[in-house]
Design an enzyme around this catalytic site. Structure first.
Site, PDB file in Angstrom:
ATOM      1  CG  ASP A  32      -2.207  -0.681   0.787  1.00 49.79           C
ATOM      2  OD1 ASP A  32      -2.467  -0.818   0.004  1.00 49.79           O
ATOM      3  OD2 ASP A  32      -2.791  -0.750   2.165  1.00 49.79           O
ATOM      4  CD  GLU A  88     -11.073  -2.230   2.592  1.00 48.94           C
ATOM      5  OE1 GLU A  88     -10.155  -1.835   2.659  1.00 48.94           O
ATOM      6  OE2 GLU A  88     -11.623  -2.723   3.920  1.00 48.94           O
TER       7      GLU A  88
HETATM    8  O1  KIV Z   1      -4.326  -2.296   4.215  1.00 47.63           O
HETATM    9  C1  KIV Z   1      -5.755  -3.652   3.892  1.00 47.63           C
HETATM   10  O2  KIV Z   1      -5.510  -4.105   4.642  1.00 47.63           O
HETATM   11  C2  KIV Z   1      -5.861  -3.095   2.741  1.00 47.63           C
HETATM   12  C3  KIV Z   1      -7.079  -4.938   2.693  1.00 47.63           C
HETATM   13  C4  KIV Z   1      -8.050  -4.296   3.768  1.00 47.63           C
HETATM   14  C5  KIV Z   1      -7.091  -4.509   0.942  1.00 47.63           C
HETATM   15  O3  KIV Z   1      -6.579  -2.484   2.056  1.00 47.63           O
END
Ligand code: KIV
Length: 273
Positions: free
Chosen positions: A92, A191
Site C-alpha cells: 500500500d 472493499e
Molecule cells: O490495508 C489493507 O489491509 C487493505 C485490505 C483491507 C485490502 O487495504
C-alpha cells in the site's frame, strides 16, 4: 500439514494473475507485515500478499490507517519481501504520499519500490487520483486500484459501513473501476460493497477484481491475516471467516509456559547446557 498444493512454483507476476482470471482460477491473497508470517504464508501457497496500511491497526494499535508513513511501509514491506519466494508482493502507498501531486506521488512510489523490493503498489481512489495512477504506471510500476470502502478516507465517510449501496455511488464506483482499468491498473481491490455490484465490476472488467467483503462473484479474495487466523479478538464483521482461533491457542500456550516457569518444570536438564 494441510497446505494448498501448489503445482506451479514459478514466481507469481501480474501477468499470472491476469491468466488466472482468464482461466477462471480464483486468486487467494492475504495481508502480511513481517518476515516470519511472510515465510509461512508463502510456503502455504498464497498467490499474492499485501503489505496493507492496515498494519496501523493490527501491528501498531491505531484506530485508523492514517498514521502510517512511507518509512513504516518500507520497513514492513522489506521484511515481507525477505520472506517471500513465490507470491506476488503488493504494498500500500500510505495516506498523504500520493494525493498531493503526481510528481511527489511518482517519487514516493519509486522510493517504496527501490527500498522495499516489492512487486507492485496499491492506491486508494478512482477518477480523482487517475493522473497519478497513470504516471506511476508510466514509470514502470504495476498498480492495483482500491475502491469501495477506502479506509484512508474514513474521516470523509465517517463510518466503516458498506459502501455503494445507493445507485449514484454504485454508478461512480463502476465508472471509477473502468477508469482505473483504462489507466493501466493490473487489478482492483473492492472493499465492503454489495456482492451484486462487485460481480458486475468483475464481469465488465478484463483485469482481476479482488474482494474483501464483496461477495464471491469476483476473481479473488483478500483478508487481513490476523483477522482470519482469529488473533484480533472482538473484531467480527459479517464478511470475516475465521479459520483458526490463534488468540485462544496463544493464550493457552503462554499460560502453559507461565505454569512451567512458576513450577520450575521448564527448563528441564535436557534443555540446558
Ligand atoms: O490495508 C489493507 O489491509 C487493505 C485490505 C483491507 C485490502 O487495504
Amino acid at each position: 500439514m494441510a497446505g494448498y498444493l501448489v503445482e506451479d512454483t514459478r514466481k507469481v507476476t501480474t501477468l499470472r494473475l491476469q491468466e488466472m482470471k482468464e482461466k477462471g482460477e480464483k486468486i487467494a491473497m492475504l495481508t502480511v507485515y513481517d518476515y516470519t508470517m511472510a515465510r509461512i504464508l508463502d510456503d502455504a501457497g498464497l498467490d499474492a500478499v499485501l503489505i496493507g496500511d492496515s498494519a496501523a491497526n493490527v501491528m501498531a494499535g491505531y484506530t485508523t490507517t492514517l498514521p502510517m508513513t512511507i518509512d513504516h511501509m518500507i520497513y514492513h514491506a522489506s521484511s515481507v519481501v525477505r520472506g517471500v519466494k513465490r507470491a506476488l508482493v503488493v504494498c500500500d502507498m500510505p495516506f498523504g504520499t500520493y494525493q498531493v501531486n503526481p510528481t511527489e506521488g511518482v517519487k514516493n512510489a519509486i522510493r517504496i519500490m527501490q527500498e522495499s523490493g516489492c512487486d507492485a503498489l496499491k492506491l486508494e481512489g478512482g477518477i480523482e487520483i487517475i493522473e497519478i495512477v497513470k504516471r506511476i504506471i508510466e514509470a514502470g510500476i504495476p498498480v492495483m486500484g482500491h475502491l469501495g470502502l477506502t479506509p484512508q478516507s474514513i474521516n470523509k465517510f465517517g463510518t466503516f459501513g458498506v459502501r455503494a449501496k445507493d445507485e449514484a455511488e454504485a454508478k461512480k464506483l463502476l465508472s471509477d473501476a473502468h477508469a482505473l482499468e483504462e489507466a493501466g491498473c493490473f487489478a482492483i481491490t473492492l472493499e465492503k460493497i454489495p456482492a451484486k455490484l462487485a460481480g458486475k465490476v468483475s464481469e465488465e472488467l478484463r483485469i482481476p477484481i479482488i474482494g474483501i467483503g464483496a461477495g464471491s462473484e469476483v476473481d479473488g479474495q483478500v483478508l487481513v491475516v490476523q483477522d482470519m487466523l482469529g488473533m484480533t479478538k472482538g473484531f467480527n464483521p459479517k464478511f470475516l471467516r475465521k479459520y483458526e482461533d490463534l488468540y485462544g491457542r496463544i493464550v493457552d500456550g503462554v499460560g502453559n509456559y507461565i505454569t512451567d516457569v512458576k513450577q520450575v518444570t521448564f527448563p528441564s536438564k535436557d534443555e540446558g547446557y
